[in-house]
Design a protein around this motif. Structure first.
Motif, PDB file in Angstrom:
ATOM      1  N   ALA A  20       0.818  -1.212   0.000  1.00 22.44           N
ATOM      2  CA  ALA A  20       0.000   0.000   0.000  1.00 22.44           C
ATOM      3  C   ALA A  20       0.847   1.256   0.000  1.00 22.44           C
ATOM      4  O   ALA A  20       0.382   2.315  -0.411  1.00 22.44           O
ATOM      5  CB  ALA A  20      -0.933  -0.012   1.214  1.00 22.44           C
ATOM      6  N   ASP A  21       2.100   1.152   0.464  1.00 18.37           N
ATOM      7  CA  ASP A  21       2.955   2.331   0.507  1.00 18.37           C
ATOM      8  C   ASP A  21       3.847   2.433  -0.722  1.00 18.37           C
ATOM      9  O   ASP A  21       4.902   3.060  -0.685  1.00 18.37           O
ATOM     10  CB  ASP A  21       3.815   2.333   1.777  1.00 18.37           C
ATOM     11  N   ASP A  66       8.516   1.654  -0.246  1.00 18.02           N
ATOM     12  CA  ASP A  66       9.013   1.354   1.096  1.00 18.02           C
ATOM     13  C   ASP A  66       9.538   2.593   1.817  1.00 18.02           C
ATOM     14  O   ASP A  66      10.654   2.614   2.335  1.00 18.02           O
ATOM     15  CB  ASP A  66      10.111   0.289   1.012  1.00 18.02           C
ATOM     16  N   LYS A  90       8.348  10.290   4.914  1.00 13.29           N
ATOM     17  CA  LYS A  90       7.752  10.831   6.133  1.00 13.29           C
ATOM     18  C   LYS A  90       8.126  12.295   6.343  1.00 13.29           C
ATOM     19  O   LYS A  90       7.298  13.102   6.778  1.00 13.29           O
ATOM     20  CB  LYS A  90       8.192  10.009   7.347  1.00 13.29           C
ATOM     21  N   ALA A 424       0.286   6.971  -2.381  1.00 14.61           N
ATOM     22  CA  ALA A 424       0.777   5.835  -1.618  1.00 14.61           C
ATOM     23  C   ALA A 424       0.481   6.025  -0.143  1.00 14.61           C
ATOM     24  O   ALA A 424       0.674   7.118   0.399  1.00 14.61           O
ATOM     25  CB  ALA A 424       2.289   5.656  -1.824  1.00 14.61           C
ATOM     26  N   ASP A 425      -0.011   4.969   0.487  1.00 13.30           N
ATOM     27  CA  ASP A 425      -0.227   4.954   1.933  1.00 13.30           C
ATOM     28  C   ASP A 425      -1.073   6.137   2.403  1.00 13.30           C
ATOM     29  O   ASP A 425      -0.780   6.775   3.415  1.00 13.30           O
ATOM     30  CB  ASP A 425       1.124   4.943   2.652  1.00 13.30           C
ATOM     31  N   THR A 440      -1.698  15.036   2.993  1.00 12.34           N
ATOM     32  CA  THR A 440      -2.251  13.985   3.848  1.00 12.34           C
ATOM     33  C   THR A 440      -3.545  14.483   4.479  1.00 12.34           C
ATOM     34  O   THR A 440      -3.897  15.652   4.376  1.00 12.34           O
ATOM     35  CB  THR A 440      -1.269  13.602   4.964  1.00 12.34           C
TER      36      THR A 440
END
Length: 441
Positions: A20-21, A66, A90, A424-425, A440
């Motif tokens: 998912a990421d 990843d 991140k 992603a994610d 986000t």
């Protein structure tokens, strides 16, 4: 095998389904659909996790694997320097960059490619192609595994707009589509060592479209909608399996595969009187088998719908085409029935994304129109990445800072311009020429 048996296809692409990421290539796995929930509302002061300045300038989309985001860029008046950059997903902090000298140089402009091809990534590393002819494989730590120079091997790229085709991939190979005014070809390169798996010639016509990979009964198939044709090739041998001729204007939008359907787009629409078997521009094919051989049948024609830059999207039973000024044309994916034609909030150069029951149109001016997926037009949000009143930094400077485009150098091409996106994610990574934004919830 019975004649006319419809084969089951999927966009697993003979590549293991990414986590998912991950967003492993142009339009993800080639269908531009993300799983899970994604934000539907954001603004310059709300919903942005981070913004990262990038070296140089690039028109490619980001790819994600990843916890790392990978991008490409070039720099210099004649694209004298090339970059592959890895960012921490991140924090947006740079993890490493690889710098090299592109082989074929040219003075840049908004209509000439600048790091336009999107790379692809897998568990072993990232694979990058540049319009200067350089094809490079790197580890996830940024070390070169192998590098090739397609310009030195097969000749310089010819044409007024450069090369913009992104890579496609299977488990063991990457695919490079070179459609230009010189000897054109589709090349399969082995991931393990960079050697040719096969190379097939193509008609000499210019095009920026990218190949996509589908799987037919367990066998991967490379589909190229570009330069007047849509052709299916066997991914293991390069053998031409089927061909649709007389396609009009498909020099930029790529093909999109959804199940046994192939959406293709071009820069013009067709008249009401034309049949799907006539002169073609935007429409849908059905992948079938006849006499035990893979082929296709015309499914329907998008008689009004037009794809100028963005690749068509198939999502939750609806096919979406978007033209250069942001008008979205929706058709029933199975029948081709025209559902609606409505204007969103701006022109789109990036391809739309389907996620969480919504369809996202990432406008080139930083405004994203969010539609509820379905057979009726229902725009639920209009989200800006930046304010539009500040004076812009001239293109070619260190940053493509937000600003009012009407006064920007280059007119309609004034920076900043949204070129591509990764999902992603639960986050969107939206790329302009010199910046990356993470959105986000």
């Amino acid at each position: 095998m019975r004649a006319a048996l419809v084969l089951t296809l999927s966009l697993s692409t003979a590549l293991s389904a990414p986590a998912a990421d991950a967003w492993p290539g142009f339009r993800g796995t080639g269908e531009s659909v993300a799983k899970g929930a994604y934000p539907t509302a954001w603004g310059p002061k709300d919903g942005l996790a981070w913004t990262a300045d990038l070296p140089g300038y690039g028109q490619s989309s980001p790819v994600v694997w990843d916890g790392t985001v990978y991008l490409t860029a070039v720099e210099g008046d004649n694209r004298e320097k090339g970059y592959v950059v890895a960012l921490d997903a991140k924090t947006g902090k740079e993890k490493w960059r690889h710098t090299f000298e592109p082989t074929q140089k040219a003075k840049w402009s908004y209509t000439i490619s600048r790091a336009a091809p999107t790379p692809c990534v897998d568990a072993d590393g990232v694979y990058c192609f540049f319009e200067g002819g350089n094809l490079i494989a790197l580890t996830h730590a940024g070390k070169v595994r192998w590098a090739r120079d397609l310009v030195k091997e097969y000749g310089e790229f010819q044409g007024g707009h450069g090369i913009g085709s992104s890579l496609a991939q299977t488990e063991d190979a990457v695919f490079v589509l070179i459609d230009h005014r010189g000897p054109s070809y589709l090349l399969a390169v082995k991931k393990v060592d960079g050697e040719n798996k096969w190379k097939v010639g193509r008609e000499q016509k210019g095009g920026w479209a990218s190949p996509v990979v589908a799987t037919r009964n367990g066998s991967p198939e490379v589909i190229a909608s570009s330069a007047g044709t849509v052709i299916g090739y066997a991914a293991d041998t390069g053998k031409e399996l089927w061909k649709l001729d007389n396609v009009v204007g498909n020099t930029i939008p790529s093909a999109s595969v959804i199940g046994d359907r192939v959406l293709f787009g071009g820069g013009t629409s067709r008249s009401k009187e034309e049949s799907p078997a006539g002169a073609k521009s935007n429409g849908c094919l059905k992948l079938v088998s006849k006499d035990g051989k893979p082929t296709f049948e015309p499914a329907w024609a998008a008689r009004a719908g037009v794809s100028n830059y963005a690749t068509p999207l198939g999502y939750e039973g609806v096919a979406y085409f978007v033209n250069q000024v942001g008008v979205v044309y929706a058709h029933d994916l199975a029948t081709g029935k025209e559902l609606f034609a409505e204007r969103t909030d701006g022109a789109c150069w990036a391809s739309p994304v389907g996620a969480g029951g919504h369809v996202y149109f990432f406008g080139k001016d930083g405004t994203t129109s969010v539609l509820k997926a379905g057979k009726e037009f229902d725009q639920i949000a209009s989200n800006k990445l930046w304010e539009t009143k500040a004076k812009p930094t001239p293109a070619g400077g260190k940053k493509d800072a937000p600003g009012d485009k009407k006064d920007a150098p280059g007119g309609e091409y004034g920076d900043p311009i949204v070129y591509g996106v990764a999902a992603a994610d639960g986050a969107f990574y939206i790329r302009t020429g010199a910046q990356l934004f993470k959105v986000t919830k």
